[in-house]
Design a protein around this motif. Structure first.
Motif: not given
Length: 282
Positions: A129-135, A182-187
């Motif tokens: 419900a409060e998911f803010q996501g990561a960069d 490289l497309g999308w990637f996270g930490a």
């Protein structure tokens, strides 16, 4: 006609008429359908066996299935009677199997009540419900072997050269033919030096040469976003397992509170006794 010829049949008829009518009997679970060396197989055994058959067997005609199951039970009984002289190990193992089966039946009932579509949806809503996501980052790079070459490429890019074309021409990395994308990637997806450089960039900004274990990189940040909450279907199984575990643990806690549980500590008993198989062998 002599009277004697009619007396006995009349008497017999009277005796028959005087007998109580035999009550109609209806089969029930205790009805015996076979005996094997005196051991009874009942209709209940047959019904219970049929109820646990795989779906493909449920399509068999009743008369064929009835005879087949009885024959199977007779054969099992014959083989089982060979084990009448069970060792203590086998007898205790059977007790454990029975205990486990009863526990599984209880668990299945709990799971059926706890893991519903509504419950899964509620668990999903509560978790995200409060998911803010990561960069997350979308970047391209040009990989070369030397710092000098990387500096030359950076200078050309600063003068207006096209990044994708330079990557196709100069990059030694596998992404080169794709313009370095490289497309999308996270930490945590890239080596630390590369990730640090990407995080420090603004959109469309080109980095100074960055050294990693793979060589020298010139990087451009194409875009940046926040990750989205996973779709319900992608986490449904995980949520279902969590609901199952919670339902089971809750019921165990309730039963533990209600039960009288004793754990005697016999004198001289040490943990290594669990490996003393000779204690239960005849």
């Amino acid at each position: 006609m002599p009277k004697g010829l009619t007396f006995l049949p009349t008497l017999a008829l009277a005796a028959v008429m005087a007998l109580p009518l035999a009550a109609e009997t209806k089969p029930d679970a205790s009805t015996v359908v076979a005996r094997v060396n005196g051991d009874e197989i009942t209709l209940g055994h047959v019904i219970a066996t049929v109820a646990t058959l795989p779906p493909q067997y449920q399509q068999v005609e009743d008369d064929v299935l009835y005879d087949f199951i009885i024959e199977q039970l007779i054969q099992q009984q014959l083989l089982g009677q060979e084990q009448d002289n069970l060792t203590k190990l086998n007898a205790l193992a059977l007790e454990n199997e029975s205990r486990s089966l009863r526990a599984v039946q209880t668990v299945n009932a709990l799971v059926g009540d706890a893991v519903t579509d509504d419950a899964i949806q509620a668990a999903y809503d509560a978790q995200f419900a409060e998911f803010q996501g990561a960069d997350e980052y979308n970047a391209s790079h040009i990989l070369v072997e030397s710092e000098e070459e990387a500096n030359e490429i950076k200078a050309q890019l600063d003068d207006g050269a096209d990044f994708a074309e330079m990557a196709k021409e100069k990059s030694t990395g596998p992404s080169g033919p794709n313009g370095g994308e490289l497309g999308w990637f996270g930490a945590g997806r890239m080596v630390p030096e590369f990730e640090t450089a990407v995080i420090g960039l603004e959109k469309d900004q080109v980095s100074d040469p960055v050294k990693t274990q793979f060589g020298w990189h010139v990087i451009v940040l194409n875009d940046k976003r926040k990750s989205e909450a996973p779709a319900l279907d992608s986490v449904r199984e995980e949520l279902a397992q969590t609901l199952q575990q919670e339902a089971i643990q809750t019921r165990i806690d309730e039963l533990t509170q209600q039960a009288q549980i004793e754990r005697p500590a016999p004198e001289g008993l040490t943990p290594d006794v669990v490996r003393q198989l000779d204690l239960i062998q005849e």
